[in-house]
Design an enzyme around this catalytic site. Structure first.
Site, short mmCIF file in Angstrom:
data_model
loop_
_atom_site.label_atom_id
_atom_site.label_comp_id
_atom_site.label_asym_id
_atom_site.label_seq_id
_atom_site.Cartn_x
_atom_site.Cartn_y
_atom_site.Cartn_z
N GLY A 89 0.53 24.38 -18.84
CA GLY A 89 -0.58 25.32 -18.76
C GLY A 89 -1.85 24.91 -19.47
CB SER A 90 -2.59 22.35 -22.00
OG SER A 90 -1.77 22.94 -22.98
CB SER A 94 -3.88 22.69 -25.96
OG SER A 94 -3.56 21.59 -25.10
CE LYS A 144 -6.10 18.99 -25.06
NZ LYS A 144 -4.98 19.50 -24.22
CB THR A 154 2.78 19.81 -22.32
OG1 THR A 154 2.16 18.71 -23.00
CG2 THR A 154 4.29 19.64 -22.37
#
Length: 523
Positions: free
Chosen positions: A218-219, A195, A115, A216
């Site tokens: 659910g990402s 994200s 990422k 942080t």
């Protein structure tokens, strides 16, 4: 079904930072490429390495295959922002080492995508923002160094919701000014969630063996569910956060995103560890020798006590049917399901949770920027707000920066309002939440549905969440694993498995057996 695109799609449609490498290298033949694809679709990381040992596959071939996959599919998916021009050279070196009997570790010759808010020495770390477009730090985050030491090849960087979705309250998951709009490989019109959007889409579309995301709240788990893959959000502090563009020092963590529980366990085992620059990792001392890889022999859920938690996705009748079908499979295996559990947040819980992130984002981001080893170390959140205003046509064509502006107005972390809010949300999610449920019902783990099927992409109005589960494990800092449970219509739906602090080993063993029972096919 995963999309099938024809070869030869132009890379000119990619957003401005995408840099493909190794075009001068001769691509593998179509027949060999198909053979490699079949190996990749059917193999875990240990099986791929075994194929290399047996001379059925080389790391060079594997790396070239994924480069071709990115060339072919990424113009439609926008999952990858940049490619590592050294990837093939590293693969060839690893092949030479293997031919001499040297194996660096459990990831020898395995290409991974990272990422683009995690520092890698060869590529810029942009967080998807044009303000960091050329942020070359020439250093690896500690978790990246660990992956390399274990033999991994850093293939490239993945797209993300810009600033890890910490810029606007009306954002479209997977959109960044650098990478454009990431699309779901199961349906190009639907969201990848975020994200860690590019990481989720890339793994689902076979653009790499696996990927690393960050979470942080659910990402990792949300895009894993939306794209039909496995994701692990570890206990906060099990992995170093140094070298990662931050949001929250109390909730941030990196984690693996893979096509199997075994692969996720391997990556987690490699990345864990204490970092003197990250105080939260002192918790990892308790797990320094842990190997999360489940035994390949048959596991059983017989006697395992699994709490069944009601979460918002279950309001969707087809999701509920799928979950009920899964529960019957678990009960047939001998698991004891404890029904009727629910989270009971206090009246101001979600506002307090949001405020905590607003306070911490300003503090942690300003600190991270000030320590960059380049000209970007003069940036601050205030200057980023000004940058976005100056470059509004490129940075804010669809949504604004309300979160930035609200965070900028927050006081320091010594503010009594912040301290009280943090205490309240921790008590609600730990002693009064997950710990309470686990203890009162003598549970081995808690299960629920991760997310409803992915919604249609809407950059004008933003995301259309109709139900997800992530806040309690995210706020508490406890581990949260999701694995594919099946599909509703043509879109994947994930099953969440969560537990107490540092319970990764137990959760992985449970998830591994569930994966065997469900038999979800990743290809």
């Amino acid at each position: 079904m995963l999309i099938k695109l024809t070869l030869g799609l132009s890379l000119m449609t990619m957003c401005l930072s995408f840099k493909l490498s190794a075009n001068e290298n001769t691509p593998v033949t179509e027949q060999r490429s198909q053979a490699i694809k079949e190996i990749v679709q059917q193999s875990t990381i240990p099986q791929l390495i075994q194929a290399m040992k047996a001379n059925q596959l080389t790391s060079t071939e594997l790396t070239q295959f994924f480069i071709q996959q990115v060339e072919t599919l990424n113009p439609q998916l926008n999952a990858v922002i940049a490619m590592n021009s050294n990837a093939l050279g590293i693969a060839k070196q690893l092949d030479e080492e293997l031919s001499k009997g040297k194996i660096r570790g459990p990831l020898h010759g395995i290409p991974l995508l990272i990422k683009d808010n995690i520092e890698t020495k060869e590529m810029a770390t942009t967080a998807g923002s044009l303000a960091l477009k050329d942020n070359f730090t020439h250093r690896d985050a500690p978790i990246i160094a660990k992956l390399r030491n274990a033999g991994a090849i850093i293939l490239g960087k993945t797209n993300l919701s810009e600033w890890a979705n910490m810029r606007s309250e009306r954002s479209s998951s997977g959109w960044s000014a650098v990478g454009g709009q990431t699309r779901n490989p199961h349906d190009l019109n639907r969201s990848t969630c975020g994200s860690s959007s590019g990481s989720g889409a890339a793994v689902a579309a076979f653009l790499s063996v696996a990927a690393i995301g960050t979470e942080t709240n659910g990402s990792i788990t949300c895009p894993s569910s939306a794209n039909g893959i496995v994701g692990i959000k570890p206990t906060v502090g099990l992995l170093s956060r140094t070298g990662i563009v931050p949001i929250s020092h109390t909730q941030d963590t990196a984690g693996p995103m893979t096509r199997s529980v075994v692969d996720a366990a391997i990556l987690l085992s490699v990345m864990q560890g204490v970092d003197d620059k990250d105080a939260a990792t002192k918790i990892a001392r308790e797990r320094m020798n842990d190997d999360y890889i489940p035994e390949t022999s048959k596991h059983s859920l017989k006697g395992k006590r699994l709490g069944v938690l009601y979460a918002a996705p279950l309001a969707h009748e087809h999701v509920e049917l799928l979950f009920n079908k899964t529960k019957k499979v678990l009960e047939k295996e001998g698991a004891v399901l404890v029904e009727g559990l629910s989270t009971e947040p206090y009246a101001n819980f979600y506002q307090d949770s949001y405020d905590v992130l607003l306070y911490e984002f300003k503090a942690t981001l300003n600190d991270y920027l000030a320590q960059l080893p380049n000209e970007y170390n003069t940036l601050t959140l205030k200057k980023l707000i000004e940058f976005n205003q100056t470059h509004a046509a490129l940075e804010m064509p669809y949504f604004q920066q309300e979160i930035f502006e609200k965070s900028q107005k927050k006081a320091k972390l010594t503010d009594p309002s912040y301290i009280k809010a943090l205490q309240n949300i921790h008590q609600a999610t730990r002693e009064g939440g997950l710990d309470k449920m686990l203890k009162e019902h003598d549970l081995d783990a808690i299960i629920t549905v991760t997310l409803t099927p992915a919604w249609s992409i809407d950059r004008i109005n933003g995301d259309h969440f109709t139900g997800s589960f992530s806040s309690y494990p995210a706020v508490s800092g406890y581990p949260h694993l999701t694995l594919p449970m099946g599909k509703v219509h043509h879109m994947p739906v994930g099953l969440s498995v969560t537990g107490g602090s540092l319970s990764e080993k137990e959760l992985i063993e449970i998830a591994y057996r569930i994966e065997q029972l469900i038999g979800y096919k990743y290809h």
